[in-house]
Design a protein around this motif. Structure first.
Motif, mmCIF file in Angstrom:
data_model
loop_
_atom_site.group_PDB
_atom_site.id
_atom_site.type_symbol
_atom_site.label_atom_id
_atom_site.label_comp_id
_atom_site.label_asym_id
_atom_site.label_seq_id
_atom_site.Cartn_x
_atom_site.Cartn_y
_atom_site.Cartn_z
ATOM 1 N N GLY A 462 57.454 28.970 3.018
ATOM 2 C CA GLY A 462 58.302 27.782 3.087
ATOM 3 C C GLY A 462 57.978 26.832 1.958
ATOM 4 O O GLY A 462 56.816 26.492 1.736
ATOM 5 N N GLY A 463 59.030 26.380 1.238
ATOM 6 C CA GLY A 463 58.795 25.620 0.013
ATOM 7 C C GLY A 463 58.170 24.260 0.243
ATOM 8 O O GLY A 463 57.161 23.919 -0.388
ATOM 9 N N ARG A 464 58.706 23.444 1.190
ATOM 10 C CA ARG A 464 58.213 22.084 1.347
ATOM 11 C C ARG A 464 57.908 21.726 2.803
ATOM 12 O O ARG A 464 56.884 21.133 3.085
ATOM 13 C CB ARG A 464 59.243 21.084 0.795
ATOM 14 C CG ARG A 464 59.443 21.156 -0.694
ATOM 15 C CD ARG A 464 60.499 20.161 -1.150
ATOM 16 N NE ARG A 464 60.121 18.799 -0.847
ATOM 17 C CZ ARG A 464 59.413 18.009 -1.654
ATOM 18 N NH1 ARG A 464 59.029 18.461 -2.827
ATOM 19 N NH2 ARG A 464 59.102 16.778 -1.316
ATOM 20 N N THR A 465 58.826 22.049 3.723
ATOM 21 C CA THR A 465 58.680 21.573 5.095
ATOM 22 C C THR A 465 58.644 22.734 6.077
ATOM 23 O O THR A 465 58.817 23.906 5.716
ATOM 24 C CB THR A 465 59.854 20.646 5.469
ATOM 25 O OG1 THR A 465 61.055 21.424 5.545
ATOM 26 C CG2 THR A 465 60.023 19.542 4.451
ATOM 27 N N ARG A 487 55.355 39.086 4.709
ATOM 28 C CA ARG A 487 54.468 38.185 5.439
ATOM 29 C C ARG A 487 54.934 36.753 5.207
ATOM 30 O O ARG A 487 55.209 36.365 4.072
ATOM 31 C CB ARG A 487 53.024 38.359 4.960
ATOM 32 C CG ARG A 487 52.007 37.539 5.737
ATOM 33 C CD ARG A 487 50.635 37.733 5.142
ATOM 34 N NE ARG A 487 49.637 36.883 5.774
ATOM 35 C CZ ARG A 487 48.445 36.609 5.262
ATOM 36 N NH1 ARG A 487 48.118 37.119 4.075
ATOM 37 N NH2 ARG A 487 47.593 35.834 5.904
ATOM 38 N N VAL A 488 55.067 35.987 6.291
ATOM 39 C CA VAL A 488 55.567 34.623 6.223
ATOM 40 C C VAL A 488 54.398 33.654 6.335
ATOM 41 O O VAL A 488 53.572 33.771 7.246
ATOM 42 C CB VAL A 488 56.596 34.353 7.339
ATOM 43 C CG1 VAL A 488 57.107 32.913 7.255
ATOM 44 C CG2 VAL A 488 57.757 35.332 7.247
ATOM 45 N N LEU A 489 54.347 32.685 5.399
ATOM 46 C CA LEU A 489 53.292 31.678 5.386
ATOM 47 C C LEU A 489 53.917 30.285 5.444
ATOM 48 O O LEU A 489 55.038 30.080 4.965
ATOM 49 C CB LEU A 489 52.435 31.809 4.121
ATOM 50 C CG LEU A 489 51.657 33.117 3.953
ATOM 51 C CD1 LEU A 489 50.883 33.100 2.639
ATOM 52 C CD2 LEU A 489 50.718 33.357 5.124
ATOM 53 N N PRO A 490 53.184 29.315 5.983
ATOM 54 C CA PRO A 490 53.704 27.939 6.068
ATOM 55 C C PRO A 490 53.630 27.241 4.719
ATOM 56 O O PRO A 490 52.933 27.693 3.795
ATOM 57 C CB PRO A 490 52.781 27.281 7.092
ATOM 58 C CG PRO A 490 51.502 28.037 6.964
ATOM 59 C CD PRO A 490 51.874 29.458 6.657
ATOM 60 N N PRO A 491 54.305 26.104 4.574
ATOM 61 C CA PRO A 491 54.283 25.374 3.296
ATOM 62 C C PRO A 491 52.897 24.917 2.878
ATOM 63 O O PRO A 491 52.635 24.761 1.682
ATOM 64 C CB PRO A 491 55.206 24.172 3.561
ATOM 65 C CG PRO A 491 56.060 24.574 4.709
ATOM 66 C CD PRO A 491 55.224 25.484 5.542
ATOM 67 N N VAL A 492 52.014 24.702 3.850
ATOM 68 C CA VAL A 492 50.674 24.229 3.494
ATOM 69 C C VAL A 492 49.928 25.242 2.641
ATOM 70 O O VAL A 492 48.986 24.893 1.916
ATOM 71 C CB VAL A 492 49.879 23.914 4.788
ATOM 72 C CG1 VAL A 492 49.556 25.193 5.550
ATOM 73 C CG2 VAL A 492 48.612 23.132 4.488
ATOM 74 N N ALA A 493 50.363 26.522 2.671
ATOM 75 C CA ALA A 493 49.674 27.555 1.899
ATOM 76 C C ALA A 493 49.798 27.329 0.403
ATOM 77 O O ALA A 493 48.958 27.822 -0.371
ATOM 78 C CB ALA A 493 50.211 28.936 2.266
ATOM 79 N N VAL A 494 50.838 26.596 -0.041
ATOM 80 C CA VAL A 494 51.014 26.358 -1.476
ATOM 81 C C VAL A 494 50.869 24.877 -1.799
ATOM 82 O O VAL A 494 51.316 24.428 -2.864
ATOM 83 C CB VAL A 494 52.387 26.885 -1.954
ATOM 84 C CG1 VAL A 494 52.418 28.398 -1.934
ATOM 85 C CG2 VAL A 494 53.522 26.320 -1.106
ATOM 86 N N ARG A 495 50.281 24.118 -0.893
ATOM 87 C CA ARG A 495 49.971 22.723 -1.210
ATOM 88 C C ARG A 495 48.785 22.665 -2.179
ATOM 89 O O ARG A 495 48.003 23.617 -2.319
ATOM 90 C CB ARG A 495 49.641 21.962 0.066
ATOM 91 C CG ARG A 495 50.797 21.894 1.061
ATOM 92 C CD ARG A 495 51.648 20.657 0.861
ATOM 93 N NE ARG A 495 52.857 20.706 1.695
ATOM 94 C CZ ARG A 495 52.903 20.329 2.956
ATOM 95 N NH1 ARG A 495 51.796 19.885 3.539
ATOM 96 N NH2 ARG A 495 54.036 20.395 3.627
#
Length: 727
Positions: A462-465, A487-495
């Motif tokens: 997810g890009g931002r939210t 595999r799906v990851l939340p936006p926090v993974a790319v913060r």
């Protein structure tokens, strides 16, 4: 500096509200004060809706001139009304003559009830009223022939006064009938001219929408009036026959009256049914007649209201039951009993106006029976409220009517788009976003069972939210249905604080999914960091917001940009296919049907030979995993049908086919014949279809189908299983 008076915020919306209330009050006053003119006109308009099909039938079937057809139709309607009034009047006179004979039965029943239940104020009052009536009847009997006639001096009314009184009582209804008849004749004779004038008055140049509105109103109102007339007639006939069999006096009268009173919404039938109940109570010394009459009414009314009418009416009115009830109360207040009968047809007209004219759309919202929110909007509202049970029920209903993929693409994804547009990225909307995500996870757990791997070559982030993460989950489900693991990851993974710990070992591509339009800064940052951490890993952006259409690979500094989930899925399938081809060539094997579509190689020459053999101008092979043959969605759909059914498919452009539908591909390209058979490899895999295309009409029988299947088998043996290398 002079001070200016600024209005309070609470003062700002008062003017439009006041104007709306004032406008409504003015219209109500005009309707109330103008009842003498408007009621006959509205009655004539509704009767014109009902009689217009009859006039048209006389014109077309009997070839009658329009004035003759109009006069004949109106005469038939008046004759029917006169016959109705005559029969009803006869029954009333007969009933009035029979009423005195029922007094003894009523008195005996009330006395029995008093003995059983003791003294009761209501029963005492009824008994006293009957006793007073009996005394009056006894006094009348004493005035027999030969008895002294008491003489009283009074100011008697002369013959002229009696005539004036009688005329005064009948002139009003007769005048109303005459006015309605005149209006009706003029409306039917000038219906074409009046329609043109109405279109000119309200269309504002939008003739198409106005014509649609008029046709919709005519169809709905006319169909409603005719169906209700048929239902009421059948209802009254059955009710009258039932009362006659039970033995209730004047059964014909009650059957006729209930036909008329059922035009009053909800309570009309009950109002008139009370009278035969009272007669059954008065006539029968026991209780059987009353119980049978009540039972007949309940069975007939409940069956008609709950089984027959919903099936017959369907969406003919388009008005909600609550709107009908409120409309009946309003029009009864304005125009009395006539308003009750006119309430539903007039409300239907208002709903149709609101449906087709934007300035009156609030009427359709307030009065219509159709849902005012689309399925995505309804789902979004339930997810925001955390009403998961209701959302799951709505989801199950939609999947039962369509399928899971349709629900995810046409309901869930638009609902997420609504959430992205409405819920800001900031912390103020965080509680609502979390509530939405919890509801989303509950729904996904019900409709899609996906086992997410711990490691995958494709990461969806997810890009931002949190809403972007939900969209990434939908993309992952689509890919899983196509056999591609992710595999799906939340936006926090790319913060900034977490991207350094992102595990990219074995990851070939990272896809950032954005539902919003502000994506450039985040996409550039992630692309720059991943480029440093894993230079061989491709960075892809799936931008689902329409305002991000101007973004490109150059502006975002990424490898690929997709504009929709469908494009992302297709891109993943293409990448997988390219990988399979690379592995195939690396192993020294050739791709099945390598070089398809080229006329200078052995495969191309073999395809041309098949076309010449059948005397058809064009032959081709369409492979499911060949992009060159999947650019046209309609053509690719034909190939998919052949591959799925593994049966020959013969389609003519002018003949409907149950699997193909409207033959869009053939009609668009001027093709009359499409004949295709599946291409099945030795291992049982169907990779596409061999198709013949002809631009001229021709038959294609079973013998030719068998010949085409033999040609397809020959192609598979020569080119399908690695038997030839592309030239």
């Amino acid at each position: 500096m002079p001070q200016r008076h600024l209005p309070f915020p609470s003062d700002l919306p008062r003017r439009p509200v006041f104007e709306s209330v004032a406008t409504f009050a003015l219209l109500a006053a005009l309707l109330y004060l103008g009842a003498a003119i408007l009621v006959p006109l509205v009655l004539a308009i509704l009767l014109a809706f009902a009689l217009a099909p009859l006039v048209t039938w006389f014109n077309r079937r009997l070839r009658l001139p329009d004035p003759v057809a109009v006069i004949l139709s109106v005469a038939l309607a008046l004759a029917t009304l006169a016959g109705f009034a005559f029969i009803a009047g006869t029954q009333v006179v007969k009933l009035a003559a029979e009423l005195p004979g029922y007094q003894e039965t009523i008195t005996a029943k009330i006395s029995g009830l008093q003995e059983q239940f003791g003294s009761n104020t209501l029963l005492d009052q009824i008994d006293a009223a009957i006793a007073g009536l009996s005394d009056q009847m006894a006094g009348a009997e004493e005035t027999r022939p030969g008895a002294p006639i008491p003489v009283t001096i009074s100011n008697e009314i002369g013959p002229l006064g009696i005539l004036s009184s009688v005329l005064g009582s009948i002139i009003g209804p007769v005048a109303t009938v005459a006015i309605v008849t005149v209006f009706l004749i003029f409306l039917l004779m000038g219906r074409g001219d009046l329609q043109e004038r109405f279109i000119r008055l309200v269309s504002a140049g939008r003739y198409s929408k106005t014509n649609i509105a008029i046709a919709d109103a005519s169809e709905r109102v006319g169909r409603y009036l005719l169906i209700q007339l048929a239902v009421n007639t059948a209802y009254g006939t059955i009710f009258g026959i039932g009362l006659w069999l039970i033995g209730v006096p004047s059964a014909v009268l009650w059957g006729l009256l209930i036909i008329l009173f059922r035009y009053i919404p909800f309570v009309g039938a009950l109002i008139i049914a009370v009278v035969p109940f009272l007669l059954a109570f008065a006539v029968d010394p026991g209780w059987n007649m009353l119980l049978l009459s009540v039972g007949l009414f309940l069975v007939l009314d409940l069956t008609t209201a709950n089984v027959i009418e919903p099936r017959l009416y369907g969406s003919s009115t388009g008005v909600s039951p609550l709107a009908i009830l409120l409309s009946a109360m309003f029009w009864a207040t304005m125009w009395g009993p006539v308003g009750l009968i006119l309430a539903t047809p007039m409300t239907v007209c208002l709903v149709v106006i609101g449906r087709h004219l934007p300035q009156f759309q609030f009427l359709d919202t307030l009065l219509g029976s159709e849902p005012v929110l689309s399925p995505p909007e309804r789902l979004y509202q339930r997810m925001l409220r955390g009403n998961t049970e209701d959302a799951i029920e709505m989801t199950e209903d939609h999947i039962e009517e369509h399928d899971t993929q349709h629900y995810l693409d046409e309901v869930m994804l638009p609902a997420l788009r609504l959430a992205s547009n409405e819920l800001a990225d900031g912390p103020e909307a965080l509680p609502q976003r979390r509530q939405l995500v919890q509801s989303f996870e509950a729904l996904i757990g019900e409709v899609a069972k996906v086992d997410w791997p711990e490691h995958s070559t494709l990461l969806l982030i997810g890009g931002r939210t949190e809403i972007d993460e939900c969209a990434a989950t939908l993309l992952g489900i689509r890919l899983a249905n196509e056999g591609i693991t992710s595999r799906v990851l939340p936006p926090v993974a790319v913060r900034q604080e977490a991207i350094g710990r992102l595990d990219l070992d074995g990851v070939e591509a990272v896809m950032l999914v954005f539902m919003g339009d502000d994506i450039r800064a985040q996409a550039r940052y992630v692309a720059r960091r991943i480029g440093r951490m894993a230079p061989d890993t491709r960075v892809i952006v799936c931008a689902l917001h329409e305002l991000s259409a101007q973004e490109s690979t150059e502006t975002l500094h990424v490898d690929t940009v997709y504009r929709s989930i469908d494009d992302a899925v297709e891109g993943a399938l293409t990448s997988l296919r390219q990988l399979e081809i690379s592995e195939l060539h690396a192993s020294g094997k050739t791709e099945p049907f390598a070089g398809a579509g080229r006329g200078d190689d052995a495969l191309g020459q073999a395809i041309e030979h098949i076309a010449d053999t059948f005397g058809i101008p064009f032959a081709t092979i369409n492979l499911l995993l060949d992009d060159r043959h999947a650019e046209d969605e309609a053509a690719f759909r034909l190939t998919s049908i052949v591959a799925e059914t593994r049966q020959p498919l013969i389609v003519h452009s002018q003949s409907p086919h149950p699997l193909v539908g409207d033959n869009a591909y053939l009609q668009t390209n001027g093709i009359d014949l499409y004949a295709a058979v599946p291409l099945i490899l030795a291992d049982g895999t169907c990779i596409g279809a061999l198709a013949l295309l002809d631009y001229e009409p021709r038959a294609f029988g079973a013998e030719e189908v068998a010949q085409l299947e033999a040609a397809a088998q020959d192609l598979v043996q020569r080119f399908g299983d690695g038997g030839a290398v592309a030239a």
